[in-house]
Scaffold this motif. Structure first.
Motif, PDB file in Angstrom:
ATOM      1  N   THR A   1      19.235  -0.649  -6.766  1.00  0.00           N
ATOM      2  CA  THR A   1      18.119  -0.922  -5.869  1.00  0.00           C
ATOM      3  C   THR A   1      16.824  -0.644  -6.620  1.00  0.00           C
ATOM      4  OG1 THR A   1      18.232   1.328  -5.015  1.00  0.00           O
ATOM      5  CG2 THR A   1      19.438  -0.362  -3.796  1.00  0.00           C
ATOM      6  N   PRO A   2      15.829  -1.495  -6.463  1.00  0.00           N
ATOM      7  CA  PRO A   2      14.563  -1.259  -7.156  1.00  0.00           C
ATOM      8  C   PRO A   2      13.881  -0.017  -6.599  1.00  0.00           C
ATOM      9  CG  PRO A   2      14.373  -3.121  -5.668  1.00  0.00           C
ATOM     10  CD  PRO A   2      15.809  -2.694  -5.662  1.00  0.00           C
ATOM     11  N   GLU A   3      13.206   0.676  -7.496  1.00  0.00           N
ATOM     12  CA  GLU A   3      12.505   1.888  -7.075  1.00  0.00           C
ATOM     13  C   GLU A   3      11.304   1.507  -6.214  1.00  0.00           C
ATOM     14  OE1 GLU A   3      11.526   4.521 -10.241  1.00  0.00           O
ATOM     15  OE2 GLU A   3      13.447   4.233 -11.223  1.00  0.00           O
ATOM     16  N   PRO A   4      11.086   2.255  -5.139  1.00  0.00           N
ATOM     17  CA  PRO A   4       9.948   1.921  -4.285  1.00  0.00           C
ATOM     18  C   PRO A   4       8.628   2.198  -4.999  1.00  0.00           C
ATOM     19  CG  PRO A   4      10.991   3.952  -3.551  1.00  0.00           C
ATOM     20  CD  PRO A   4      11.848   3.374  -4.640  1.00  0.00           C
ATOM     21  N   THR A   5       7.660   1.368  -4.722  1.00  0.00           N
ATOM     22  CA  THR A   5       6.330   1.524  -5.306  1.00  0.00           C
ATOM     23  C   THR A   5       5.617   2.648  -4.564  1.00  0.00           C
ATOM     24  OG1 THR A   5       6.358  -0.854  -5.605  1.00  0.00           O
ATOM     25  CG2 THR A   5       4.255   0.241  -5.931  1.00  0.00           C
ATOM     26  N   PRO A   6       4.889   3.493  -5.290  1.00  0.00           N
ATOM     27  CA  PRO A   6       4.188   4.577  -4.609  1.00  0.00           C
ATOM     28  C   PRO A   6       3.208   4.016  -3.583  1.00  0.00           C
ATOM     29  CG  PRO A   6       3.797   4.656  -6.998  1.00  0.00           C
ATOM     30  CD  PRO A   6       4.674   3.510  -6.717  1.00  0.00           C
ATOM     31  N   THR A   7       3.146   4.684  -2.426  1.00  0.00           N
ATOM     32  CA  THR A   7       2.283   4.199  -1.356  1.00  0.00           C
ATOM     33  C   THR A   7       0.820   4.509  -1.620  1.00  0.00           C
ATOM     34  OG1 THR A   7       2.709   6.243  -0.145  1.00  0.00           O
ATOM     35  CG2 THR A   7       4.093   4.331   0.381  1.00  0.00           C
ATOM     36  N   SER A   8       0.537   5.539  -2.387  1.00  0.00           N
ATOM     37  CA  SER A   8      -0.853   5.886  -2.678  1.00  0.00           C
ATOM     38  C   SER A   8      -1.306   5.091  -3.897  1.00  0.00           C
ATOM     39  CB  SER A   8      -0.996   7.383  -2.917  1.00  0.00           C
ATOM     40  OG  SER A   8      -0.205   7.759  -4.019  1.00  0.00           O
ATOM     41  N   ALA A   9      -1.634   3.835  -3.691  1.00  0.00           N
ATOM     42  CA  ALA A   9      -2.031   2.957  -4.781  1.00  0.00           C
ATOM     43  C   ALA A   9      -3.442   3.305  -5.241  1.00  0.00           C
ATOM     44  CB  ALA A   9      -1.961   1.513  -4.331  1.00  0.00           C
ATOM     45  N   ILE A  10      -3.619   3.306  -6.529  1.00  0.00           N
ATOM     46  CA  ILE A  10      -4.925   3.592  -7.119  1.00  0.00           C
ATOM     47  C   ILE A  10      -5.649   2.267  -7.261  1.00  0.00           C
ATOM     48  CG2 ILE A  10      -6.111   4.509  -9.139  1.00  0.00           C
ATOM     49  CD1 ILE A  10      -3.540   6.207  -9.609  1.00  0.00           C
ATOM     50  N   THR A  11      -6.876   2.220  -6.805  1.00  0.00           N
ATOM     51  CA  THR A  11      -7.629   0.970  -6.841  1.00  0.00           C
ATOM     52  C   THR A  11      -8.360   0.814  -8.167  1.00  0.00           C
ATOM     53  OG1 THR A  11      -9.615   1.945  -5.898  1.00  0.00           O
ATOM     54  CG2 THR A  11      -7.973   1.058  -4.351  1.00  0.00           C
ATOM     55  N   LEU A  12      -8.722  -0.411  -8.448  1.00  0.00           N
ATOM     56  CA  LEU A  12      -9.471  -0.722  -9.661  1.00  0.00           C
ATOM     57  C   LEU A  12     -10.827  -0.015  -9.653  1.00  0.00           C
ATOM     58  CD1 LEU A  12      -9.670  -2.382 -12.278  1.00  0.00           C
ATOM     59  CD2 LEU A  12     -10.554  -4.266 -10.909  1.00  0.00           C
ATOM     60  N   GLU A  13     -11.429   0.083  -8.491  1.00  0.00           N
ATOM     61  CA  GLU A  13     -12.736   0.741  -8.385  1.00  0.00           C
ATOM     62  C   GLU A  13     -12.647   2.223  -8.736  1.00  0.00           C
ATOM     63  OE1 GLU A  13     -11.491  -1.296  -5.918  1.00  0.00           O
ATOM     64  OE2 GLU A  13     -12.739  -2.984  -6.563  1.00  0.00           O
ATOM     65  N   GLU A  14     -11.555   2.876  -8.331  1.00  0.00           N
ATOM     66  CA  GLU A  14     -11.364   4.294  -8.668  1.00  0.00           C
ATOM     67  C   GLU A  14     -11.226   4.467 -10.182  1.00  0.00           C
ATOM     68  OE1 GLU A  14      -8.987   5.926  -4.711  1.00  0.00           O
ATOM     69  OE2 GLU A  14      -7.862   5.009  -6.347  1.00  0.00           O
ATOM     70  N   VAL A  15     -10.490   3.570 -10.791  1.00  0.00           N
ATOM     71  CA  VAL A  15     -10.299   3.648 -12.238  1.00  0.00           C
ATOM     72  C   VAL A  15     -11.623   3.414 -12.950  1.00  0.00           C
ATOM     73  CG1 VAL A  15      -9.105   2.627 -14.218  1.00  0.00           C
ATOM     74  CG2 VAL A  15      -7.886   2.943 -12.065  1.00  0.00           C
ATOM     75  N   ARG A  16     -12.378   2.417 -12.491  1.00  0.00           N
ATOM     76  CA  ARG A  16     -13.686   2.136 -13.121  1.00  0.00           C
ATOM     77  C   ARG A  16     -14.614   3.333 -13.016  1.00  0.00           C
ATOM     78  NH1 ARG A  16     -14.348  -3.939 -11.082  1.00  0.00           N
ATOM     79  NH2 ARG A  16     -13.452  -4.955 -12.902  1.00  0.00           N
ATOM     80  N   ALA A  17     -14.637   3.991 -11.857  1.00  0.00           N
ATOM     81  CA  ALA A  17     -15.510   5.156 -11.673  1.00  0.00           C
ATOM     82  C   ALA A  17     -15.123   6.266 -12.658  1.00  0.00           C
ATOM     83  CB  ALA A  17     -15.422   5.657 -10.237  1.00  0.00           C
ATOM     84  N   LYS A  18     -13.833   6.498 -12.831  1.00  0.00           N
ATOM     85  CA  LYS A  18     -13.390   7.519 -13.787  1.00  0.00           C
ATOM     86  C   LYS A  18     -13.749   7.121 -15.219  1.00  0.00           C
ATOM     87  CE  LYS A  18     -10.706  10.634 -11.606  1.00  0.00           C
ATOM     88  NZ  LYS A  18     -10.544  12.035 -11.898  1.00  0.00           N
ATOM     89  N   LEU A  19     -13.621   5.812 -15.526  1.00  0.00           N
ATOM     90  CA  LEU A  19     -13.941   5.352 -16.877  1.00  0.00           C
ATOM     91  C   LEU A  19     -15.422   5.502 -17.183  1.00  0.00           C
ATOM     92  CD1 LEU A  19     -11.686   2.182 -17.154  1.00  0.00           C
ATOM     93  CD2 LEU A  19     -11.410   4.338 -18.367  1.00  0.00           C
ATOM     94  N   VAL A  20     -16.270   5.260 -16.192  1.00  0.00           N
ATOM     95  CA  VAL A  20     -17.719   5.427 -16.397  1.00  0.00           C
ATOM     96  C   VAL A  20     -18.025   6.882 -16.713  1.00  0.00           C
ATOM     97  CG1 VAL A  20     -19.959   5.374 -15.222  1.00  0.00           C
ATOM     98  CG2 VAL A  20     -18.399   3.432 -15.016  1.00  0.00           C
TER      99      VAL A  20
END
Length: 111
Positions: free
Chosen positions: A53-72
């Protein structure tokens, strides 16, 4: 039945062939190919392997905007984004798959 045609070139070839045939006949006399006194065994039924069975995807998805803010914030500290992207095997943020955002953020926190 197997038919083999041989054209020996000299007496040594004939002797080698005779020796090989003798060994084959000795081996066949020692153990018959089919045992007549043993009953034939039925092959065991093979159960199909369960499909993984495929592993379930985590429900707390990280958004692109969150990643961009951390990268800045990371870049404002004077650190290289190129090195950070290489830790996830990508050249830039658009090449990073969404499944690897968590790994990218973890690498930011490590450095």
């Amino acid at each position: 039945m197997i038919t083999i045609t041989i054209q020996p070139q000299n007496a040594d070839h004939v002797q080698i062939l005779a020796w090989a045939m003798t060994k084959l006949l000795e081996a066949s006399d020692a153990e018959p190919a089919v045992k007549e006194d043993a009953p034939a065994k039925k092959p065991k039924a093979v159960k199909p392997a369960p499909t993984p069975t495929p592993e379930p995807t985590p429900t707390s998805a990280i958004t692109l905007e969150e990643v961009r803010a951390k990268l800045v914030a990371y870049k404002e500290k004077g650190k290289s984004l190129k090195d950070l992207f290489e830790t996830v095997g990508c050249a830039n943020l658009s090449a990073v798959p969404a499944e690897r955002y968590a790994e990218l953020l973890a690498n930011i926190d490590k450095s």
